[in-house]
Enzyme design. Sequence first.
Site, PDB file in Angstrom:
ATOM      1  N   SER A 130       0.875  -1.180   0.000  1.00 46.64           N
ATOM      2  CA  SER A 130       0.000   0.000   0.000  1.00 46.64           C
ATOM      3  C   SER A 130       0.903   1.218   0.000  1.00 46.64           C
ATOM      4  CB  SER A 130      -0.856   0.007   1.264  1.00 46.64           C
ATOM      5  OG  SER A 130      -1.470   1.265   1.441  1.00 46.64           O
ATOM      6  N   TYR A 143      -1.986  -0.016  10.683  1.00 50.69           N
ATOM      7  CA  TYR A 143      -2.019  -0.395   9.266  1.00 50.69           C
ATOM      8  C   TYR A 143      -0.739   0.052   8.554  1.00 50.69           C
ATOM      9  CZ  TYR A 143      -3.766  -0.904   4.472  1.00 50.69           C
ATOM     10  OH  TYR A 143      -3.913  -1.255   3.156  1.00 50.69           O
TER      11      TYR A 143
HETATM   12  N1  LIG Z   1      -8.756  -0.667  -0.685  1.00 49.12           N
HETATM   13  C1  LIG Z   1      -7.695   0.113  -0.565  1.00 49.12           C
HETATM   14  O1  LIG Z   1      -7.802   1.359  -0.498  1.00 49.12           O
HETATM   15  C2  LIG Z   1      -6.309  -0.500  -0.553  1.00 49.12           C
HETATM   16  C3  LIG Z   1      -5.216   0.324  -0.846  1.00 49.12           C
HETATM   17  C4  LIG Z   1      -3.940  -0.213  -0.835  1.00 49.12           C
HETATM   18  C5  LIG Z   1      -3.770  -1.542  -0.501  1.00 49.12           C
HETATM   19  N2  LIG Z   1      -4.836  -2.324  -0.209  1.00 49.12           N
HETATM   20  C6  LIG Z   1      -4.559  -3.720   0.155  1.00 49.12           C
HETATM   21  O2  LIG Z   1      -5.114  -4.577  -0.806  1.00 49.12           O
HETATM   22  C7  LIG Z   1      -5.428  -5.835  -0.204  1.00 49.12           C
HETATM   23  C8  LIG Z   1      -6.852  -6.225  -0.582  1.00 49.12           C
HETATM   24  O3  LIG Z   1      -7.752  -5.279  -0.011  1.00 49.12           O
HETATM   25  P1  LIG Z   1      -9.121  -4.871  -0.705  1.00 49.12           P
HETATM   26  O4  LIG Z   1      -9.099  -3.397  -0.875  1.00 49.12           O
HETATM   27  O5  LIG Z   1      -9.397  -5.730  -1.878  1.00 49.12           O
HETATM   28  O6  LIG Z   1     -10.141  -5.169   0.520  1.00 49.12           O
HETATM   29  P2  LIG Z   1     -11.419  -6.132   0.638  1.00 49.12           P
HETATM   30  O7  LIG Z   1     -12.378  -5.880  -0.467  1.00 49.12           O
HETATM   31  O8  LIG Z   1     -11.893  -5.946   2.038  1.00 49.12           O
HETATM   32  O9  LIG Z   1     -10.794  -7.588   0.471  1.00 49.12           O
HETATM   33  C9  LIG Z   1      -9.956  -8.142   1.466  1.00 49.12           C
HETATM   34  C10 LIG Z   1      -9.819  -9.626   1.233  1.00 49.12           C
HETATM   35  O10 LIG Z   1      -8.953 -10.148   2.248  1.00 49.12           O
HETATM   36  C11 LIG Z   1      -9.534 -11.321   2.763  1.00 49.12           C
HETATM   37  N3  LIG Z   1      -9.094 -11.583   4.131  1.00 49.12           N
HETATM   38  C12 LIG Z   1      -9.124 -10.753   5.199  1.00 49.12           C
HETATM   39  N4  LIG Z   1      -8.694 -11.399   6.286  1.00 49.12           N
HETATM   40  C13 LIG Z   1      -8.389 -12.670   5.896  1.00 49.12           C
HETATM   41  C14 LIG Z   1      -7.907 -13.827   6.570  1.00 49.12           C
HETATM   42  N5  LIG Z   1      -7.654 -13.828   7.890  1.00 49.12           N
HETATM   43  N6  LIG Z   1      -7.704 -14.949   5.855  1.00 49.12           N
HETATM   44  C15 LIG Z   1      -7.968 -14.972   4.530  1.00 49.12           C
HETATM   45  N7  LIG Z   1      -8.435 -13.930   3.842  1.00 49.12           N
HETATM   46  C16 LIG Z   1      -8.646 -12.795   4.528  1.00 49.12           C
HETATM   47  C17 LIG Z   1     -11.049 -11.081   2.678  1.00 49.12           C
HETATM   48  O11 LIG Z   1     -11.727 -12.334   2.630  1.00 49.12           O
HETATM   49  P3  LIG Z   1     -12.600 -12.963   3.815  1.00 49.12           P
HETATM   50  O12 LIG Z   1     -13.110 -11.829   4.658  1.00 49.12           O
HETATM   51  O13 LIG Z   1     -13.678 -13.699   3.076  1.00 49.12           O
HETATM   52  O14 LIG Z   1     -11.671 -13.874   4.522  1.00 49.12           O
HETATM   53  C18 LIG Z   1     -11.144 -10.380   1.332  1.00 49.12           C
HETATM   54  O15 LIG Z   1     -11.223 -11.312   0.290  1.00 49.12           O
HETATM   55  C19 LIG Z   1      -5.183  -5.661   1.285  1.00 49.12           C
HETATM   56  O16 LIG Z   1      -3.912  -6.156   1.612  1.00 49.12           O
HETATM   57  C20 LIG Z   1      -5.196  -4.145   1.473  1.00 49.12           C
HETATM   58  O17 LIG Z   1      -4.422  -3.754   2.579  1.00 49.12           O
HETATM   59  C21 LIG Z   1      -6.101  -1.834  -0.237  1.00 49.12           C
END
Ligand SMILES: NC(=O)c1ccc[n+]([C@@H]2O[C@H](COP(=O)([O-])OP(=O)(O)OC[C@H]3O[C@@H](n4cnc5c(N)ncnc54)[C@H](OP(=O)(O)O)[C@@H]3O)[C@@H](O)[C@H]2O)c1
Length: 244
Positions: A130, A143
């Site tokens: 991120s 975070y």
């Molecule tokens: N959205 C943003 O602004 C942003 C920006 C930069 C980086 N990111 C990073 O991108 C990645 C994906 O985030 P996203 O934005 O796509 O969020 P999201 O829509 O909330 O998706 C997060 C995913 O992580 C899974 N997850 C969470 N805890 C888990 C666990 N203990 N075991 C297995 N799976 C788990 C969730 O699945 P389940 O709940 O079904 O387990 C879900 O599929 C993360 O690392 C986040 O930090 C996000």
Amino acid sequence: MPGVGKLDGKVAIVTGASSGIGAATARMLAEEGARVIGGARRVDRVTTEVALELDVTDPASCEAFVAAAGPCNILVNGAGLGLGRDPFVESTEEDERRVFETNVNGLVRMTRLVLQKSMQEPGHIVNLGSIAGRWAYPNGATYVTSKFAVRGFTRALREDLLGQDIRVTTVDSGLVETEFSVVRFRGDVEKAKSVYAGTRPLSADDVADAIMYAVTRPEHVVVDEMVLMSIDQSSGARIHRRES
Ligand SMILES: NC(=O)c1ccc[n+]([C@@H]2O[C@H](COP(=O)([O-])OP(=O)(O)OC[C@H]3O[C@@H](n4cnc5c(N)ncnc54)[C@H](OP(=O)(O)O)[C@@H]3O)[C@@H](O)[C@H]2O)c1
């Protein structure tokens, strides 16, 4: 259509495949011909060719997942979360543990198990970092810390894998509109929406598209680090918002 994809014959594991960036990446990998094995706790929401339950915070779950998935060429570490946007003094032990266990230990654990048991060369590991791993922003200390750790791990992994045909990439995005903020605000949908109010965030597809760029380069080309932001964001804390 079988037989025409850039990733025909490749097997990809995607963690966090039930939502957001992981789900979009899993879909695009499959469209490019990869056989995709998706994991998440909400396995009912995973639509990949093979969908397996996975809790990255649970070593036994990770071991069972990797054993069931079998040999692979690509690992996308998409599972991750943030919890709360508060001054660090209000942080709790429980939240810190959950964030570090998921974003750091979970990602490290899955990477280790895949490297030890199932990664085939040429291979590729893609970490979802991120911009929080590059610039600290206020009220996100746990975070931010977790994402600085992901960046450090990615760099260390590159060093240790030198000499093997295993690429390592970190994709570091700014605001992406996914379920991330709903999780961060513990189900408060209105508060989550306010994060994106008046601005144009990235979509999960935008980030997945960047990941696809990295994984479809010629096998000797490493896209080492990618930083991806919306036109309305210039750093971790600077977001342009239009009046509504
Ligand atoms: N959205 C943003 O602004 C942003 C920006 C930069 C980086 N990111 C990073 O991108 C990645 C994906 O985030 P996203 O934005 O796509 O969020 P999201 O829509 O909330 O998706 C997060 C995913 O992580 C899974 N997850 C969470 N805890 C888990 C666990 N203990 N075991 C297995 N799976 C788990 C969730 O699945 P389940 O709940 O079904 O387990 C879900 O599929 C993360 O690392 C986040 O930090 C996000």
